[in-house]
Design a protein around this motif. Structure first.
Motif, PDB file in Angstrom:
ATOM      1  N   GLU A  30       0.837  -1.189   0.000  1.00 33.33           N
ATOM      2  CA  GLU A  30       0.000   0.000   0.000  1.00 33.33           C
ATOM      3  C   GLU A  30       0.874   1.241   0.000  1.00 33.33           C
TER       4      GLU A  30
ATOM      5  N   ARG B 200      -8.698   7.120   4.448  1.00 31.41           N
ATOM      6  CA  ARG B 200      -8.785   6.038   3.458  1.00 31.41           C
ATOM      7  C   ARG B 200     -10.027   5.209   3.743  1.00 31.41           C
TER       8      ARG B 200
ATOM      9  N   GLU C 194     -12.757  -2.987  -2.713  1.00 33.05           N
ATOM     10  CA  GLU C 194     -12.037  -1.793  -3.174  1.00 33.05           C
ATOM     11  C   GLU C 194     -11.443  -1.079  -1.971  1.00 33.05           C
TER      12      GLU C 194
ATOM     13  N   ALA D  90      -9.041   2.562  -1.220  1.00 28.88           N
ATOM     14  CA  ALA D  90      -8.364   3.744  -1.763  1.00 28.88           C
ATOM     15  C   ALA D  90      -8.503   4.894  -0.772  1.00 28.88           C
ATOM     16  N   SER D  91      -7.821   5.997  -1.064  1.00 30.98           N
ATOM     17  CA  SER D  91      -8.010   7.193  -0.239  1.00 30.98           C
ATOM     18  C   SER D  91      -9.433   7.700  -0.435  1.00 30.98           C
TER      19      SER D  91
ATOM     20  N   GLU E 284      -9.894   9.746  -3.647  1.00 34.51           N
ATOM     21  CA  GLU E 284      -9.749   8.907  -4.839  1.00 34.51           C
ATOM     22  C   GLU E 284     -10.975   8.016  -5.034  1.00 34.51           C
ATOM     23  N   LEU E 285     -11.472   7.448  -3.945  1.00 31.95           N
ATOM     24  CA  LEU E 285     -12.605   6.528  -4.048  1.00 31.95           C
ATOM     25  C   LEU E 285     -13.860   7.242  -4.553  1.00 31.95           C
TER      26      LEU E 285
ATOM     27  N   HIS F 271     -13.008   8.482  -8.325  1.00 36.32           N
ATOM     28  CA  HIS F 271     -12.852   7.433  -9.341  1.00 36.32           C
ATOM     29  C   HIS F 271     -13.223   6.055  -8.792  1.00 36.32           C
TER      30      HIS F 271
ATOM     31  N   GLU G 203      -3.586  -3.782  -7.342  1.00 38.88           N
ATOM     32  CA  GLU G 203      -3.344  -2.341  -7.304  1.00 38.88           C
ATOM     33  C   GLU G 203      -3.433  -1.796  -8.724  1.00 38.88           C
TER      34      GLU G 203
ATOM     35  N   HIS H 125      -4.581   2.469  -4.871  1.00 39.43           N
ATOM     36  CA  HIS H 125      -5.972   2.161  -5.220  1.00 39.43           C
ATOM     37  C   HIS H 125      -6.066   0.682  -5.593  1.00 39.43           C
TER      38      HIS H 125
END
Length: 350
Positions: free
Chosen positions: A3, A260, A271, A273-274, A277-278, A281, A327, A332
């Motif tokens: 990560e 996150r 899933e 991600a931050s 970001e999540l 996207h 990843e 992500h």
């Protein structure tokens, strides 16, 4: 699974499985939590969020997998080794002579690993460093105990005997969560839902933990009280440097509060991600479905909002190749196969 590191790793969960009979409540889940962050865990009811939190704090003996706290092995799967020994013994009875030696070695190996897992599970304690705020503020408080007794219980179990020090710590914890000293002599039924949750938070904070697992701490509260409790947790996080694992199904709250986010579906992490970001996207169809369910404060936008329905059989074709956690962009991760990974990467590049 590597990560993007945002700080020093506090908690690492590797291939966690928690089965209850044939029910796979948590199935091969891996993630890390870093010091000082808020790690959000979201998903629909029954997806395994709470079970993951309870497994980390060792309310359950985990089926398989490993949990590390500050690099120290604190929990290990026991049931998987027992099952492997049972299956190998069954095979040994009917196995040809040329296979028996290998089976005996496997049984011995599993016994050694089982012994070590039992030692880790019994010896290593996490309650000094990890505390939990439970979802139901009514059921999680003993109605026969005063608030003073409830909040001080952890200190007493830990071995503290100085009554004056205990009382001062209790009063300090009450004031930190927005209550007053006079509340210490009352019983849980004399408080509102929001106040009961504050008592639960005080019970956790008094132990000065490094990490708090907050299991849907605001789901049973009114919206105005939810904001107060979230702000309280934020204040405590800043003041004490506490790391928080925030379990919830309200994505709008999680986005506001978390650094996150991990998304769970049917015991799997699909899933990770931050937060930014999540939401910017989302890639997995289930994540998109969850985000599409968030109500919007704008009446015009709300009228045109399209609700996406996730259908596991329709949205995936795993007949040729099964999915794994991959990843697809720095930090992500998505649960997918080769075909989906290529499609997700293309989607991100647009």
């Amino acid at each position: 699974m590597s990560e993007i590191k945002t700080g020093e790793e506090l908690l690492r969960v590797e291939h966690l499985c928690q089965y209850f009979g044939r029910t796979k409540a948590v199935d091969d889940v891996s993630f890390s939590v870093y010091k000082g962050e808020v790690f959000g865990l979201v998903g629909e009811s029954g997806c395994g969020k709470t079970t993951t939190g309870r497994s980390i704090i060792k309310i359950y003996d985990i089926t398989s997998g490993d949990i590390y706290l500050e690099g120290k092995h604190v929990a290990a799967g026991i049931l998987s080794h027992k099952q492997a020994i049972k299956e190998a013994n069954a095979k040994l009875k009917t196995a040809p002579e040329n296979e028996k030696e290998a089976l005996k070695k496997e049984i011995e190996k599993q016994r050694v690993e089982l012994k070590e897992a039992k030692r880790v599970q019994k010896k290593e304690k996490v309650v000094d460093k990890i505390q939990m705020i439970f979802q139901d503020p009514i059921a999680s408080l003993d109605p026969r105990m005063t608030v003073r007794e409830i909040i001080a219980e952890g200190l007493i179990i830990k071995g503290e005997k100085d009554k004056k020090l205990i009382d001062e710590r209790v009063y300090e914890a009450l004031e930190k969560v927005g209550l007053v000293r006079e509340h210490a002599g009352r019983y849980p039924h004399e408080f509102s839902g929001g106040q009961r949750q504050r008592i639960g938070i005080a019970r956790s904070v008094i132990m000065r933990p490094e990490m708090i697992i907050a299991d849907e701490p605001v789901s049973a509260l009114d919206v105005s009280i939810q904001a107060q409790v979230i702000n309280l947790l934020n204040d405590l996080r800043r003041e004490y440097g506490i790391t928080i694992m925030f379990i919830a199904h309200d994505l709008s709250v999680v986005k506001y509060f978390s650094d996150r986010i991990g998304v769970m579906y049917y015991g799997k992490m699909v899933e990770l991600a931050s937060s930014d970001e999540l939401f910017a996207h989302p890639l997995h169809p289930y994540t998109k479905s969850l985000l599409s369910a968030i109500p919007l404060p704008d009446p015009d936008s709300e009228k045109n909002r399209k609700r996406l329905v996730y259908n596991k059989l329709k949205d995936h074709d795993y007949s040729k190749q099964g999915p794994t956690m991959r990843e697809v962009a720095p930090g992500h991760f998505v649960y997918c196969n080769d075909e989906e990974e290529a499609r997700y990467k293309k989607e991100l590049s647009r």
